[in-house]
Scaffold this active site. Structure first.
Site, short mmCIF file in Angstrom:
data_model
loop_
_atom_site.label_atom_id
_atom_site.label_comp_id
_atom_site.label_asym_id
_atom_site.label_seq_id
_atom_site.Cartn_x
_atom_site.Cartn_y
_atom_site.Cartn_z
CD1 TRP A 14 -3.07 -0.77 -0.05
CD2 TRP A 14 -3.32 -0.33 2.24
NE1 TRP A 14 -4.17 -1.21 0.40
CE2 TRP A 14 -4.53 -0.71 1.70
CE3 TRP A 14 -3.31 0.15 3.48
CZ2 TRP A 14 -5.71 -0.90 2.22
CZ3 TRP A 14 -4.50 -0.20 4.24
CH2 TRP A 14 -5.55 -0.69 3.61
CD GLU A 15 -1.80 4.48 0.56
OE1 GLU A 15 -1.56 5.28 -0.55
OE2 GLU A 15 -2.87 4.13 0.76
N GLY A 16 2.52 3.29 -1.96
CA GLY A 16 4.07 3.40 -2.37
C GLY A 16 4.69 2.01 -1.69
#
Length: 607
Positions: free
Chosen positions: A447-449
């Protein structure tokens, strides 16, 4: 699982009342007339009660019922609806994201509550948490009309929020997005056309509208990330007076069938199939060189989401550890190695079980220390009246963000594996909750990078920001913290190891910087391990600070005091982390010094 939600807030009370200077935060103008230090216990106790009695009972529904897409509409479990209303009506929901909300909690307290709620049901809380970043972008970059139009109902929880970045053709490579924005007669309104995937909370039935913060490229904008703009794209169009208009041509194509967090709807969304999807531009259109503002704006939400991801990882790790600890205290199996003819004992009395438990506990408490220290910096950055103090806090947050996103979300997979191992064969069954913890946590390193991206951000960017001064200041804080414990005899060995680890890290950074100047491919080859070494060093230094307090309290209270086990446990947890986890830094440094490139040199066919 939900009926056996075991959790304690004792460490949180220690962190907030004894370790961090919370009174400083509570004396800021934003809080001085609302809260005082004596309120901390009540706030944490009530929050944990809500997590245990209201949130946790919905967890099993999220896993077994999950989110469903039927006839073009996404539904969530019925228990999620009651929970969503409760959270919004009782001050645990979106109202906490309103900067002007009376009774708004400081970040250090709200972070603790978010931990409890994520531990109780990690699939549910994103439905609330995503509104934080979405509303903050509108508050920061929107016009006054935008704020009046969208924020009141986002803060009330009537409307939810998302961020829409990822597309089927590009995940981490955001600069390659193909979603387009076409101008209309209104210079701030654009027609949106494109597809987004893996959108958490992208569609659901908990709120009457969903406000998407979407990245798209205007006609004629520059290629790559520099040409991307940010748009407010509501699921249902919002009229200028804030009332709902017609559906905004946003279609849910599918929701993912996931390994875990099944109650969280992860959607593929199609925008503008009928040419009627409209978005409101945040900020200015691309300039004469085609440069736009969208990525810089979205990074504010992304960085917030990265911090929340690390927090969720630590929350699940704590929940899994608590289940393992409870099981170990109750399960009778085998005999003590010192008394092979004696009675059977609880497995917590076995040495290897104790090692596995302390492995989990030490990593969790190091992660929590990092997250809460960063929350303290967030409060300084947001609420301090001292410009220099704000500046220093923001510079620390720059370095902290990739660490608290990546380290907890990498380690939760390992700590949860140990929680399963403590359960033996039962841990591999769905009758026990640790199996779900494993399924729920794995997404968090992605997630999220991805965590590799976080490591490249650290080594490729954060090491170099402001000609290296931002990281040098951060590192000096770590060194100063370690050196301040030099004279504590009860922690002499721990100080020695931490001092050596800091010196090893300093030399590793210096030599590796020289190496990548000659061969840039070494940076992505070793960056993940460097991030781990950085986080371990920071986590060890923070635990050493906490242990110093615990040593003093032990001497004050004595062994007969009811709180003695907590402080003794804090010292032993620190001791384990520094003596068993921190030496990883020496190993990583030796590997980097050796400079092995076999992963680069192997032929593809050789794999």
């Amino acid at each position: 699982m939900s009926g056996n939600f075991f959790y304690s807030n004792r460490d949180h009370k220690f962190i907030i009342k004894e370790w961090l200077n919370t009174e400083k935060i509570l004396n800021f103008d934003a809080f001085k007339d609302t809260y005082e230090i004596d309120d901390v216990d009540m706030i944490l106790d009530e929050g944990l009660k809500v997590a245990r009695e209201v949130v946790a009972p919905t967890n099993i529904d999220g896993d077994r019922i999950g989110a469903k897409l039927e006839n073009g509409k996404v539904s969530t479990p019925p228990s999620f609806h009651k929970l969503y209303r409760f959270m919004q009506e009782n001050g645990y929901g979106n109202s906490q994201f309103d900067p002007n909300e009376e009774g708004k909690l400081p970040t250090i307290l709200h972070t603790a509550l978010e931990e409890f709620f994520n531990a109780a049901n990690p699939a549910f809380y994103p439905y609330i948490g995503l509104a934080k970043g979405a509303s903050n972008l509108i508050y920061t970059f929107g016009t006054e009309e935008d704020k009046k139009r969208f924020l009141p109902k986002m803060y009330s929880g009537e409307w939810a929020g998302t961020m829409c970045l990822t597309e089927p053709c590009c995940g981490s490579d955001v600069g390659e997005i193909t979603t387009k924005a076409f101008p209309t007669e209104d210079p701030r309104v654009y027609k949106i056309k494109g597809t987004k995937c893996f959108i958490t909370g992208g569609d659901h039935d908990l709120a009457e509208n969903i406000i998407h913060l979407l990245l798209a490229r205007c006609e004629g904008a520059a290629p790559g990330t520099k040409g991307i703009s940010l748009f407010i794209v509501p699921k249902i169009w919002v009229n200028e007076d804030g009332s709902l208009g017609e559906p905004n041509d946003v279609t849910t194509v599918a929701i993912e069938h996931k390994m875990g967090i099944k109650g969280s709807a992860t959607a593929m969304l199609s925008f503008g199939d009928e040419g009627k999807c409209r978005g409101i531009l945040l900020g200015n259109p691309p300039d004469e060189n085609g440069r736009a503002q969208g990525m810089a704006q979205m990074f504010i939400m992304m960085n917030g989401a990265r911090m929340s991801t690390g927090l969720t990882a630590m929350s699940i790790a704590q929940a899994a550890y608590n289940y393992a600890l409870q099981y170990a205290r109750e399960r009778i199996q085998g005999k003590a190695i010192t008394n092979p003819r004696g009675p059977r004992v609880r497995i917590i009395e076995h040495e290897d079980i104790r090692r596995m438990l302390l492995f989990q506990k030490s990593i969790i408490e190091a992660s929590r220390a990092m997250i809460m220290k960063n929350s303290y910096y967030l409060d300084l950055a947001r609420y301090s009246n001292d410009p220099e103090e704000k500046k220093i806090a923001l510079r620390r947050i720059e370095v902290n963000t990739p660490l608290i996103k990546a380290y907890p979300s990498d380690m939760v997979w390992q700590t949860t594996a140990e929680a399963i191992q403590v359960h033996g064969g039962y841990g591999f069954t769905e009758e026990y909750p640790v199996a779900q913890c494993a399924r729920d946590c794995k997404i968090l390193s992605i997630w999220e990078g991805t965590n590799f991206i976080q490591s490249m951000d650290l080594v490729g960017r954060k090491w170099r920001l402001d000609d290296g001064r931002i990281f040098a200041e951060w590192f000096k804080d770590v060194i100063d913290s370690i050196e301040s414990k030099r004279e504590i005899q009860d922690l002499a060995r721990e100080y020695e190891i931490m001092s050596k680890a800091a010196a090893t890290y300093r030399e590793m950074q210096k030599s590796f910087s020289a190496s990548i100047a000659k061969n840039i491919r070494l940076m992505p080859l070793y960056s993940t391990r460097i991030l781990h070494a950085t986080a371990i060093l920071w986590g060890g230094s923070l635990l050493l600070e906490q242990a110093a307090i615990a040593v003093r309290k032990i001497k004050e209270l004595g062994e007969s005091h009811f709180d003695y086990p907590f402080y003794q446990g804090k010292v032993q947890t620190t001791r384990f982390y520094i003596r068993n986890i921190v030496p990883e830094i020496f190993k990583i440094a030796e590997i980097i010094k050796d400079g092995d490139t076999s992963a680069i040199d192997i032929l593809e066919e050789g794999f």
